[in-house]
Motif scaffolding. Structure first.
Motif, short mmCIF file in Angstrom:
data_model
loop_
_atom_site.label_atom_id
_atom_site.label_comp_id
_atom_site.label_asym_id
_atom_site.label_seq_id
_atom_site.Cartn_x
_atom_site.Cartn_y
_atom_site.Cartn_z
N UNK A 1 11.12 -6.23 0.12
CA UNK A 1 10.60 -4.48 -0.77
C UNK A 1 10.43 -4.37 -2.17
N UNK A 2 11.15 -5.62 -2.88
CA UNK A 2 11.55 -5.07 -4.39
C UNK A 2 10.33 -5.80 -4.94
N UNK A 3 9.57 -7.15 -4.34
CA UNK A 3 8.47 -7.56 -5.46
C UNK A 3 7.18 -6.50 -4.77
N UNK B 1 4.23 -0.30 -8.50
CA UNK B 1 4.46 0.14 -10.07
C UNK B 1 3.78 -0.15 -10.59
N UNK B 2 3.47 -2.43 -11.61
CA UNK B 2 2.70 -1.96 -12.13
C UNK B 2 0.87 -2.15 -11.79
N UNK C 1 1.30 -0.97 0.14
CA UNK C 1 -0.36 -0.28 -0.02
C UNK C 1 0.97 1.54 -0.26
N UNK C 2 2.03 0.86 0.62
CA UNK C 2 2.73 2.61 0.83
C UNK C 2 3.58 2.42 -0.96
N UNK C 3 4.25 1.88 -1.16
CA UNK C 3 4.37 1.70 -2.73
C UNK C 3 3.58 2.23 -3.51
N UNK C 4 2.86 1.26 -3.52
CA UNK C 4 1.42 1.92 -4.19
C UNK C 4 1.09 3.67 -3.87
N UNK D 1 0.50 2.18 -12.81
CA UNK D 1 0.79 1.50 -14.67
C UNK D 1 -0.50 1.56 -14.66
N UNK D 2 -1.13 0.69 -14.24
CA UNK D 2 -2.74 0.46 -14.78
C UNK D 2 -3.11 1.17 -14.71
N UNK D 3 -3.47 2.49 -13.42
CA UNK D 3 -4.32 2.93 -13.06
C UNK D 3 -4.24 4.38 -13.47
#
Length: 420
Positions: A388-390, A396-397, A90-93, A400-402
């Motif tokens: 973290x990376x996953x 990120x994906x 959620x934080x990364x999103x 981008x879709x949003x």
């Protein structure tokens, strides 16, 4: 190394029940965090909380049942109940959405541990060995060990306050995306996909209708077919699949009827119906009978005794309290007026709302726990460390879709819809 299995936090002092976590690079004061920040998106997590108020731990420690079993499985239950990695995604999103130009200052997280209370369920007691979709807000073993007074405190001072905070935010947003994480395997041993998008209520899936025990039967069943714009969900699916991330829809389960996504959809529609009705009949705005009906249909958390009395009078044909017969009859007539308004012109209002780009979307996104968190076992019982990376890749994906959906898909509508 940190022992993640015992990472719950016994809190004695007051704490934020719903914490706002700013996106990367966003610096906000507490006043700004609590204000109505601009933006169409609410990102939230409700099952990655770690806090258990000391009052409830003290209460169960003193029970004979607790001493008998020694609460031996408490740590394990806490670990299994928690959505490990949900806050991370959620934080990364939220941060990635900002990078794409979509305003999202952060995400909201319910801080109360799920083993104590699940805000994604209707208020009530969860029986021992209850199936996932048939639980209530007070989770086991607390549902079995706490007494009446403590349960009342839990719902009034925690569940209701969380609900009030959510309502202030969610009513200002067009999109709500809940991030969850689920186990690697189904009970049958089949491996789950890395991700799943959940947008269909279990009640509609199994009975083609919403449960009348929980929601007013005036709510159109057709609106339960999905809780989010399907162009958004399929845009997200396409984006993830193109990058090699397998994704399913409404698998391995649908939305519980008590989930925030379902409750909010019912609330949004009745709020819309109320605004349309009062715009045409402004003389009803201050009428107590109509007010009672609106309070009843908007009581999607089932926390009002007044609403329950009217609900049982209307739909269970129970007698009105002595001396209040006239007020209940007047409310029943107001209810029929509203129903006639909704149904007129071949339910045109419902059909327009169903397809409207202004209809809010609420969806749940499940990410497999072992993809965003490292575990020492396949059953996800022994957490080791975040991946973290996953988590960043998934976020990120999704972002981008949003962004593509908002720019290309959302306002593109067919001239007519195929109806079978």
């Amino acid at each position: 190394m940190k022992d993640w299995r015992q990472s719950y936090d016994i809190r004695e002092e007051p704490f934020d029940l719903v914490e706002f976590v700013p996106s990367d690079g966003v610096d906000l004061t507490r006043e700004e965090r609590e204000s109505h920040l601009p933006g169409d998106f609410m990102i939230d997590t409700i099952h990655d909380g770690t806090c258990i108020p000391k009052i409830f731990m003290d209460a169960i420690q003193g029970t004979s049942h607790a001493h008998k079993r020694g609460l031996r499985k408490f740590d394990q239950s806490y670990t299994l109940e928690r959505d490990w990695g949900a806050d991370l995604v959620a934080h990364h999103l939220a941060s990635e959405l900002n990078k794409t130009g979509v305003q999202c200052f952060g995400h909201h997280r319910v801080t109360v541990a799920r083993i104590l209370m699940d805000f994604g369920r209707f208020p009530g007691n969860t029986p021992p060995k209850a199936e996932h979709l048939h639980r209530f807000a007070i989770n086991y073993p607390f549902s079995h060990l706490l007494g009446y007074e403590h349960k009342k405190v839990l719902l009034e001072d925690y569940y209701d306050k969380i609900s009030a905070q959510y309502e202030r935010v969610i009513t200002q947003r067009r999109f709500k995306i809940a991030i969850h994480t689920y186990d690697t395997y189904n009970e049958a041993g089949t491996q789950r996909p890395l991700m799943s998008i959940i947008t269909r209520p279990i009640g509609y899936q199994t009975k083609s209708a919403m449960p009348v025990d929980f929601f007013d039967p005036m709510y159109p069943a057709v609106l339960s077919e999905y809780t989010a714009d399907r162009r958004l969900t399929y845009r997200l699916s396409l984006m993830l699949e193109k990058e090699g991330v397998p994704i399913a829809h409404n698998y391995p389960y649908c939305l519980p009827d008590g989930s925030i996504e379902v409750r909010s959809q019912v609330w949004f529609f009745f709020d819309y119906l109320k605004r349309c009705f009062e715009q045409e009949y402004p003389e009803t705005i201050e009428n107590i009978s109509y007010k009672k009906v609106w309070r009843m249909v908007l009581d999607t958390n089932l926390r009002s005794t007044e609403s329950e009395n009217l609900r049982s009078y209307l739909h269970m044909f129970r007698r009105a309290p002595r001396g209040e017969e006239k007020s209940f009859e007047d409310a029943a007539e107001a209810y029929r007026d509203i129903r006639r308004f909704m149904d007129r012109d071949d339910s045109r209002l419902v059909k327009e709302y169903r397809r409207s780009v202004q209809r809010p979307s609420s969806l749940g996104i499940e990410v497999r726990k072992d993809y965003v968190w490292e575990f020492a076992d396949k059953a996800c019982r022994y957490p080791i460390a975040p991946k973290e990376e996953n988590a960043h890749k998934v976020a990120r994906l999704l972002a981008k879709g949003i962004a593509i959906y908002l720019e290309n898909d959302r306002l593109t509508y067919p001239s007519e819809f195929v109806e079978i």
